[in-house]
Design a protein around this motif. Structure first.
Motif, PDB file in Angstrom:
ATOM      1  N   ASP A 405       0.819  -0.993  -0.020  1.00  9.24           N
ATOM      2  CA  ASP A 405       0.137   0.043   0.096  1.00  9.24           C
ATOM      3  C   ASP A 405       0.777   1.291  -0.094  1.00  9.24           C
ATOM      4  O   ASP A 405       1.989   1.210  -0.241  1.00  9.24           O
ATOM      5  N   SER A 406       0.299   2.358   0.181  1.00  3.64           N
ATOM      6  CA  SER A 406       1.116   3.642   0.019  1.00  3.64           C
ATOM      7  C   SER A 406       2.165   3.810   0.993  1.00  3.64           C
ATOM      8  O   SER A 406       3.074   4.404   1.036  1.00  3.64           O
ATOM      9  N   ARG A 407       2.197   3.158   2.407  1.00  3.38           N
ATOM     10  CA  ARG A 407       3.068   3.134   3.095  1.00  3.38           C
ATOM     11  C   ARG A 407       4.066   1.800   3.363  1.00  3.38           C
ATOM     12  O   ARG A 407       4.832   1.657   4.112  1.00  3.38           O
ATOM     13  N   ASN A 408       3.967   1.179   2.161  1.00 10.21           N
ATOM     14  CA  ASN A 408       4.921  -0.156   2.043  1.00 10.21           C
ATOM     15  C   ASN A 408       4.407  -1.162   2.931  1.00 10.21           C
ATOM     16  O   ASN A 408       5.381  -2.079   3.332  1.00 10.21           O
ATOM     17  N   ASN A 409       3.174  -1.326   3.577  1.00  9.51           N
ATOM     18  CA  ASN A 409       2.778  -2.326   4.107  1.00  9.51           C
ATOM     19  C   ASN A 409       2.554  -3.696   2.996  1.00  9.51           C
ATOM     20  O   ASN A 409       1.880  -3.202   1.961  1.00  9.51           O
ATOM     21  N   GLY A 410       2.723  -4.670   3.362  1.00 10.47           N
ATOM     22  CA  GLY A 410       2.660  -5.777   2.417  1.00 10.47           C
ATOM     23  C   GLY A 410       1.477  -6.519   2.350  1.00 10.47           C
ATOM     24  O   GLY A 410       1.052  -6.868   3.593  1.00 10.47           O
ATOM     25  N   ASP A 451      -5.631   3.271  -1.709  1.00 10.24           N
ATOM     26  CA  ASP A 451      -5.154   2.209  -0.884  1.00 10.24           C
ATOM     27  C   ASP A 451      -6.494   1.131  -1.169  1.00 10.24           C
ATOM     28  O   ASP A 451      -6.630   0.600   0.247  1.00 10.24           O
ATOM     29  N   ARG A 452      -6.935   0.938  -2.114  1.00  9.59           N
ATOM     30  CA  ARG A 452      -7.765  -0.169  -2.280  1.00  9.59           C
ATOM     31  C   ARG A 452      -7.141  -1.406  -3.226  1.00  9.59           C
ATOM     32  O   ARG A 452      -6.642  -0.836  -4.272  1.00  9.59           O
TER      33      ARG A 452
END
Length: 558
Positions: A405-410, A451-452
């Motif tokens: 996502d935009s915060r680089n969570n996988g 972030d969808r």
């Protein structure tokens, strides 16, 4: 002052003349807009809607395809066909061209060529894999056991065989030794079994293979010269599904498997070969292909590339599968940088399919996945260190993709499950979200600017969206059962595009209304990754024909 009758008559005559001139001008413009046109008909149906008509210029590797409208008329725009000699072909389930069609196309005037169709002599050769599966007798479980055969070749290849049960047992054992990147033109052997699913019980495996062999032998020609079941076919396109133009670029040699096809901001088309160490660039204007040889990490291991994705600078990142690593291709320097798994993670079973560098500037890290262990990995680009995450304990479901996502969570898409797994980029903590449909099989997708997460629910025959901020799902069933969407992507207008892995159809969904358009592709196409070029209006859709050595561009006309 009131006009006289004479002046009124003059005005009326002038109006008629101008009106006639305008009509003539519009007619001329309409005529000049089409360079090749005609009527498609058959004695059974008369004028036929939804027939795909393809034109290939002599000596060209490019084929243009249009679709006949409700009146049975097809039209090739002048801008799509250069002057020259063309061969015409059609795709219409249950029909063939009555006679071969070859004709010249001139620059100055439109060519008219009416096409007469006759009933097909060999309907079996026209069936999609979805139509074979719909035609097969048996339970859903039995059909699911053979669906995977179509990952490497068509089901027609199976049904035309004459193997009996013992013969099929031997074939299944042999086929189990091929990785998914193998196909008839380029077989490669599996170096080691996957360890993610856990230990295999030999007796249970033999029993399963025997059951599968018995089912396959009931479907093929082992007992006679004709199949014991009738064929079920899908309807031809109609309405908006006929308002489309396709351009297909043939690749050479035929061993090229364009699994992932993506387009950069300059309009260049990039693809990686599924079974070869080749990254390539196609200029869609000229058809020129430039190939780059990807270095080997394991010279004795199978070759080939699955995932191909851009980072924020439009450098290309590649999943190197059995080579046990990932690669970055710098578009400016045209040089590769490779990262290999550390020895303790790098067994013969390793298969790095996916890589997702789209948010690596957030923290310098790139997510990727290992299909050999069904684990998630992450590269710290500055240091070169690689860390591993285990969303599941052995025996694990098939962990297929990971998308940041935009915060680089996988966000993990496990094909063998019915949930999404979020891996926190900072803490490594994992959160699970169940899909509304059990057994959904999330496979591949993309994260939009809100972030969808859009993805194909491959085993539930659906397209899905997970809003990572509200933590809510939405699902849309494929309008024609048997598509089994592999991937999904959303365009600049909010429409969602996916590909039927088994039915040669491209799905275009309006999520606000739930309405689909299903575009039938010109030829049999093993659809995998899908991509939309948002620079154009309307948008342009791209997909590789993974077993057909070609790249397809789809231009909707609305």
């Amino acid at each position: 002052m009131r006009p006289t009758m004479k002046s009124l008559t003059s005005v009326a005559i002038l109006g008629i003349i101008l009106g006639h001139a305008a009509l003539t001008s519009r007619s001329g413009q309409a005529q000049s807009a089409d360079v090749l046109t005609g009527l498609v008909s058959s004695s059974e149906e008369g004028p036929m809607e939804g027939v795909l008509v393809s034109a290939t210029k002599a000596g060209s590797s490019r084929t243009i395809t249009v679709v006949s409208d409700q009146q049975g008329r097809y039209r090739f725009p002048r801008a799509k066909l250069d002057p020259g000699q063309y061969t015409l072909g059609i795709r219409a389930i249950g029909y063939d061209l009555e006679s071969a069609a070859s004709l010249p196309v001139a620059a100055e005037k439109a060519t008219t060529a009416d096409l007469k169709l006759r009933k097909a002599h060999n309907l079996a050769s026209q069936l999609t894999n979805a139509e074979w599966l719909a035609s097969f007798p048996g339970t859903d479980e039995q059909k699911a056991s053979v669906r995977g055969c179509a990952h490497c070749h068509t089901l027609e290849r199976v049904t035309r065989s004459r193997h009996d049960v013992p013969g099929f047992v031997a074939v299944i054992e042999r086929m189990a030794g091929y990785p998914p990147l193998a196909f008839p033109l380029m077989p490669q052997r599996l170096p080691a079994p996957r360890i993610g699913p856990g230990a295999v019980q030999a007796d249970q495996q033999q029993l399963a293979r025997r059951r599968q062999a018995e089912y396959l032998a009931s479907l093929n020609l082992s007992s006679g010269s004709q199949w014991s079941y009738g064929f079920k076919t899908l309807p031809r396109p109609k309405g908006n599904a006929t308002r489309v133009i396709y351009t297909e670029y043939d690749l050479s040699p035929r061993t090229r498997q364009p699994h992932d096809v993506i387009v950069d901001s300059a309009g260049m088309v990039w693809y990686a070969s599924f079974g070869e160490q080749i990254l390539a660039k196609l200029d869609p204007g000229t058809g020129t292909v430039t190939e780059y040889q990807v270095p080997l990490l394991k010279p004795k291991a199978p070759t080939g590339i699955l995932a191909l994705r851009f980072d924020e600078d439009e450098n290309l990142w590649l999943g190197l599968q059995f080579q046990g690593g990932i690669a970055k291709f710098d578009r400016k320097t045209e040089k590769f940088q490779l990262w290999s798994l550390p020895p303790e993670l790098n067994g013969d079973h390793v298969q790095i399919n996916q890589v997702s560098p789209g948010r690596h500037k957030v923290d310098g890290k790139v997510w990727f996945q290992d299909a050999g262990t069904y684990t998630i990995l992450r590269l710290d680009v500055p240091s070169g260190k690689i860390e591993a995450f285990e969303p599941y304990k052995i025996p694990r479901p098939n962990v297929y993709d990971v998308i940041p996502d935009s915060r680089n969570n996988g966000f993990v898409l496990p094909l063998g499950s019915d949930e999404i797994v979020r891996i926190d980029a900072k803490t490594g903590a994992m959160t699970r979200y169940k899909t509304p449909t059990p057994g959904s099989g999330p496979r591949r997708g993309m994260m939009d600017s809100q972030d969808r997460l859009w993805f194909g629910e491959n085993r539930a025959d659906r397209i899905a969206m997970f809003d990572t901020r509200t933590e809510r799902f939405q699902e849309w069933p494929a309008p024609t059962p048997g598509a089994w969407p592999y991937d999904a992507t959303v365009d600049k207008n909010g429409d969602v595009w996916s590909g039927g892995e088994y039915d040669d159809r491209i799905l275009r969904l309006n999520p606000a209304t739930g309405q689909f358009v299903e575009y039938l592709l010109p030829r049999q196409t093993n659809v995998r990754r899908v991509f939309v070029d948002n620079r154009t209006t309307p948008v342009t859709f791209w997909v590789g024909s993974n077993h057909g050595a070609s790249i397809v561009k789809l231009e909707p006309l609305d």
